[in-house]
Design a protein around this motif. Structure first.
Motif, PDB file in Angstrom:
ATOM      1  N   PHE A 107       1.360   7.004  -6.063  1.00 22.84           N
ATOM      2  CA  PHE A 107       0.068   7.769  -7.115  1.00 22.84           C
ATOM      3  C   PHE A 107       0.706   9.428  -6.203  1.00 22.84           C
ATOM      4  CE2 PHE A 107      -3.174   9.869  -5.034  1.00 22.84           C
ATOM      5  CZ  PHE A 107      -4.207  10.369  -6.361  1.00 22.84           C
ATOM      6  N   HIS A 118     -10.862  -0.579  -4.373  1.00 26.93           N
ATOM      7  CA  HIS A 118     -10.213   0.023  -3.210  1.00 26.93           C
ATOM      8  C   HIS A 118      -9.480   1.477  -3.845  1.00 26.93           C
ATOM      9  CE1 HIS A 118      -8.691   0.381   0.969  1.00 26.93           C
ATOM     10  NE2 HIS A 118      -7.850   0.145   0.786  1.00 26.93           N
ATOM     11  N   TRP A 119      -8.280   0.822  -4.895  1.00 28.36           N
ATOM     12  CA  TRP A 119      -7.563   1.215  -5.193  1.00 28.36           C
ATOM     13  C   TRP A 119      -7.832   2.364  -7.117  1.00 28.36           C
ATOM     14  CZ3 TRP A 119      -4.231   3.273  -2.575  1.00 28.36           C
ATOM     15  CH2 TRP A 119      -2.949   2.560  -1.443  1.00 28.36           C
ATOM     16  N   SER A 120      -9.769   1.946  -6.337  1.00 28.53           N
ATOM     17  CA  SER A 120     -10.252   2.612  -7.921  1.00 28.53           C
ATOM     18  C   SER A 120      -9.837   4.314  -7.939  1.00 28.53           C
ATOM     19  CB  SER A 120     -12.035   2.394  -8.589  1.00 28.53           C
ATOM     20  OG  SER A 120     -12.318   2.462  -9.062  1.00 28.53           O
ATOM     21  N   GLU A 164       0.428  -1.158   0.317  1.00 30.92           N
ATOM     22  CA  GLU A 164      -0.330   0.138  -0.562  1.00 30.92           C
ATOM     23  C   GLU A 164       0.646   1.431  -0.043  1.00 30.92           C
ATOM     24  OE1 GLU A 164      -2.664   0.118   2.760  1.00 30.92           O
ATOM     25  OE2 GLU A 164      -4.409  -0.713   1.468  1.00 30.92           O
ATOM     26  N   GLN A 200      -7.979   6.109  -6.367  1.00 31.29           N
ATOM     27  CA  GLN A 200      -6.169   6.407  -7.061  1.00 31.29           C
ATOM     28  C   GLN A 200      -6.136   6.683  -8.641  1.00 31.29           C
ATOM     29  OE1 GLN A 200      -7.455   5.419  -3.852  1.00 31.29           O
ATOM     30  NE2 GLN A 200      -7.530   7.370  -2.818  1.00 31.29           N
ATOM     31  N   PHE A 201      -6.394   4.825  -8.626  1.00 27.21           N
ATOM     32  CA  PHE A 201      -5.972   4.333 -10.321  1.00 27.21           C
ATOM     33  C   PHE A 201      -6.331   5.625 -10.892  1.00 27.21           C
ATOM     34  CE2 PHE A 201      -6.626   2.086 -14.151  1.00 27.21           C
ATOM     35  CZ  PHE A 201      -5.343   2.334 -14.460  1.00 27.21           C
ATOM     36  N   LEU A 211       1.754   1.522  -3.246  1.00 29.79           N
ATOM     37  CA  LEU A 211       1.495   2.401  -4.445  1.00 29.79           C
ATOM     38  C   LEU A 211       1.397   3.600  -4.072  1.00 29.79           C
ATOM     39  CD1 LEU A 211      -1.455  -0.706  -4.798  1.00 29.79           C
ATOM     40  CD2 LEU A 211       0.516  -0.237  -6.653  1.00 29.79           C
ATOM     41  N   LEU A 212       0.917   4.100  -3.006  1.00 29.89           N
ATOM     42  CA  LEU A 212       0.778   5.471  -2.782  1.00 29.89           C
ATOM     43  C   LEU A 212       1.626   6.798  -2.547  1.00 29.89           C
ATOM     44  CD1 LEU A 212      -1.458   4.900   0.540  1.00 29.89           C
ATOM     45  CD2 LEU A 212      -2.201   5.823  -1.446  1.00 29.89           C
ATOM     46  N   THR A 215      -6.715   9.342   2.245  1.00 38.28           N
ATOM     47  CA  THR A 215      -6.418   8.218   2.164  1.00 38.28           C
ATOM     48  C   THR A 215      -5.290   8.264   3.117  1.00 38.28           C
ATOM     49  OG1 THR A 215      -3.813   9.594   1.133  1.00 38.28           O
ATOM     50  CG2 THR A 215      -5.102   8.279   0.004  1.00 38.28           C
ATOM     51  N   TYR A 253      -8.950  -5.433  -3.826  1.00 37.28           N
ATOM     52  CA  TYR A 253      -8.163  -3.973  -4.406  1.00 37.28           C
ATOM     53  C   TYR A 253      -8.254  -3.636  -5.794  1.00 37.28           C
ATOM     54  CZ  TYR A 253      -3.689  -5.219  -2.097  1.00 37.28           C
ATOM     55  OH  TYR A 253      -2.747  -4.998  -1.175  1.00 37.28           O
ATOM     56  N   THR A 284     -15.632   3.424  -6.256  1.00 33.44           N
ATOM     57  CA  THR A 284     -15.383   3.260  -5.386  1.00 33.44           C
ATOM     58  C   THR A 284     -16.662   3.982  -4.675  1.00 33.44           C
ATOM     59  OG1 THR A 284     -13.318   4.916  -5.630  1.00 33.44           O
ATOM     60  CG2 THR A 284     -13.641   5.497  -3.544  1.00 33.44           C
TER      61      THR A 284
END
Length: 654
Positions: free
Chosen positions: A173, A350-352, A166, A354-355, A169-170, A214, A347, A335
């Motif tokens: 981002f 949850h990360w939609s 995580e 940010q992606f 990924l953050l 976040t 996953y 989201t």
């Protein structure tokens, strides 16, 4: 303290030494406490507890406090199991976990501390459960943000790997946002396009918004509670929306659109700024957090509509723009559906957001790059068009130069200074060339012909017709001494050659010995006669048709005598019809009054004074609205021994 809860219907969650974010919701019971309703742990023994039916339960925005209870059971042969209890919701402001313990005085609920050794955006509680032990827990939770319950159980090893992923990924981002922010700040100052400045502010406040959402901001940037960052979350969101709208409006050139489309961007941006200032008042935080949950959707719909509209009209950079915002809308919608428990918490879901944001910002960068290419192409096209226009302008200037030379060639370069008569002339055109024409013809009989005409309009067409009038006058004035017949002959010779124009004209024959004047008129303003002895100013009006209306001109002749010192004024209507900036016309009264008040002034001085007065009245424009010509005849008898001579005049021409 005795047991607080009824043991019936409370399922037991079996923990193991290997748990990879196992959902706990379905093993929990939920109890709601309304605002103002004071409940101790002992009071919770009464009331209804409800099962949590989903792995992710959204309770939306609420001021309620929630209590959750659950039991776990460890296996008998694995020894003490260490595991993490986690609420996968960084926006939860208040989260307290109690463990049921047995002491000498009875059963008590001991508060657990958060594991501060683990650097993580969520609140994680490390729990150690002995083998073959059943333990019961109570959780208290509340937040001003959307309350979403998705409790999970993690084994330490798996949890460490999860945190590492995580954080990676953050990091990607926010690192991408930082890179694009720095890059576009550089471009903004290089290109100096308002779109880039608006985009920079959009990126900045969007990044701050996401740092709040976040939990990265409170965990790594400014180490403080989630509550403090939530205080500014709505403000960051509203500013992000405001600058995204201004960025879109500038990027898509919405100011070129008519109707409500351009205004809609400005109105929504203004409300977003108002939302930012309103969010500074904590007393209405609940209202603002609800507003900011739907306002971006409204703005995004307008952005997508505008991008589709501009793309339909052929604006190429709008294609990336449309795709970027469409991706963001879909990702945020996923989201939202996850938060509402309508789709599972994976996953991807949850990360939609940010992606989608990362894809959106990348596509917007492509859009801005494409816009630079478009601007360069438009700039090149504009330079080519400017070059072509410059060539055309050069051709026009050359044509105007020829027209000016033509105009100068048809106007007398000398004003005759003849026996007994002083002539003064002043003429100025509304443009480079004009339609006013005057000329003089000295006849063998000792008379002087004075001609003044005014072609309707001004500019090159009027100048061309004036040149035809010049030729016709030169021919006809030599053949006939009747002023009316001269005007009729000019009209017949030019019949059918006027186009849409018409001509007014005045022709006088002055006997230089006696002062007798024969005058004919073709629709021209009346001449003005001023007596020096009596000071009387009067009009000499003579009806006559305008040239160009009929081949057979209807006009007549009037004869009168000038006394020594008398003055005649012949002029075109550009003087009396001059307008002030407010639309008021100069008029005959002002004209006649000025002439009467300056009887003793020389003709040249009077002409200069009159033109200066009219120019001031018209607002000191560079050019008059119409051509203006003024001829002044002063009858001043001289001794017989002085004959006719020709001298260079102080003729004033444009």
């Amino acid at each position: 303290m005795g047991s607080l809860f009824s043991e019936e219907s409370l399922p037991v969650f079996p923990i193991t030494g290997s748990m990879f974010g196992v959902p706990l919701n379905k093993y929990m019971l939920l109890r709601t406490v309304q605002p103002g309703e004071k409940k101790t742990l002992g009071d919770l023994q009464e009331g209804t507890w409800d099962r949590i039916p989903k792995d992710s339960l959204s309770l939306s925005f609420t001021d309620n406090e929630f209590f959750v209870r659950f039991k776990v059971q460890s296996p008998p042969k694995e020894g003490t199991i260490s595991w993490y209890f986690v609420l996968n919701n960084p926006g939860m402001e208040n989260l307290t976990v109690y463990k049921k313990t047995y002491r000498a005085e009875g059963i008590v609920w001991a508060e657990l501390s958060r594991d501060l050794r683990m650097s993580y955006i969520q609140q994680a509680f490390l729990i150690e459960t002995p083998p073959n032990r059943e333990e019961e827990f109570l959780v208290s939770a509340s937040s001003r943000r959307s309350v979403v319950f998705n409790f999970q159980a993690w084994a330490p090893k798996e949890f460490a790997a999860h945190i590492q992923m995580e954080n990676l990924l953050l990091g990607v981002f926010f690192g991408a946002i930082g890179i694009m922010l720095v890059y576009n700040i550089f471009l903004a100052f290089v290109v100096k396009d308002s779109s880039y400045f608006f985009y920079v502010f959009y990126l900045l406040f969007y990044a701050l918004w996401q740092l709040s959402v976040t939990g990265i901001g409170s965990q790594y940037l400014v180490h403080t509670s989630a509550t403090s960052w939530n205080d500014y979350l709505t403000g960051f969101a509203f500013l992000s929306v405001a600058f995204s709208l201004l960025f879109t409006r500038s990027f898509l050139h919405m100011e070129r659109e008519t109707g409500w489309k351009n205004s809609a961007f400005l109105i929504l941006a203004a409300f977003a700024f108002l939302g930012f200032f309103a969010s500074l008042f904590m007393g209405i935080y609940g209202i603002m957090i609800r507003a900011v949950s739907w306002y971006p959707f409204l703005a995004a719909l307008l952005v997508v509509y505008a991008a589709a509209l501009r793309l339909k009209k052929g604006y190429r950079p709008a294609r990336y723009f449309l795709l970027a915002w469409s991706v963001l809308i879909v990702s945020v919608l996923i989201t939202s559906l996850r938060n509402l428990s309508w789709i599972p918490d994976t996953y991807v879901t949850h990360w939609s957001a940010q992606f989608g944001s990362l894809v959106e910002m990348t596509l917007l960068s492509f859009a801005l790059a494409d816009r630079i290419k478009t601007l360069e192409k438009d700039s090149l096209q504009a330079r080519l068009e400017n070059y072509e226009n410059l060539l055309k302008l050069t051709e026009i200037e050359q044509e105007l130069k020829i027209a000016r030379e033509l105009q100068e060639s048809i106007l007398p370069d000398r004003v005759p200074e003849v026996k007994n008569l002083k002539l003064s002339v002043r003429s100025e055109f509304a443009s480079s060339v004009g339609g006013d024409f005057y000329d003089f013809q000295y006849l063998e009989t000792g008379k002087l012909g004075i001609f003044l005409s005014d072609v309707s309009g001004h500019g090159v067409p009027a100048a061309i017709i004036s040149s035809m009038v010049k030729l016709a006058f030169s021919i006809e004035s030599r053949k006939n001494e009747d002023p009316a017949e001269v005007l009729r002959s000019i009209n017949r010779s030019l019949s059918g050659k006027y186009g849409k124009h018409f001509i007014t004209a005045a022709y006088l024959l002055v006997d230089l010995e006696t002062g007798n004047v024969s005058y004919s008129n073709a629709g021209h303003p009346p001449i003005v006669a001023i007596s020096r002895n009596s000071g009387e100013t009067k009009e000499i009006y003579l009806p006559g048709w305008i040239m160009g209306m009929d081949p057979n001109l209807k006009n007549s002749v009037v004869n009168f005598e000038m006394k020594p010192g008398d003055r005649l004024i012949i002029y075109t209507d550009g003087i009396t019809e001059a307008r002030s900036p407010s639309g008021e016309i100069f008029g005959f009264q002002r004209f006649y009054k000025l002439l009467g008040e300056h009887i003793g002034t020389s003709g040249e001085e009077l002409a200069e004074m009159l033109f200066s007065t009219v120019r001031t009245f018209a607002g000191n424009r560079k050019h008059f609205e119409d051509d203006i010509t003024l001829l002044i005849l002063d009858y001043l008898p001289v001794p017989e021994d002085k004959g006719k001579i020709e001298v260079t005049s102080n003729l004033s021409r444009n």
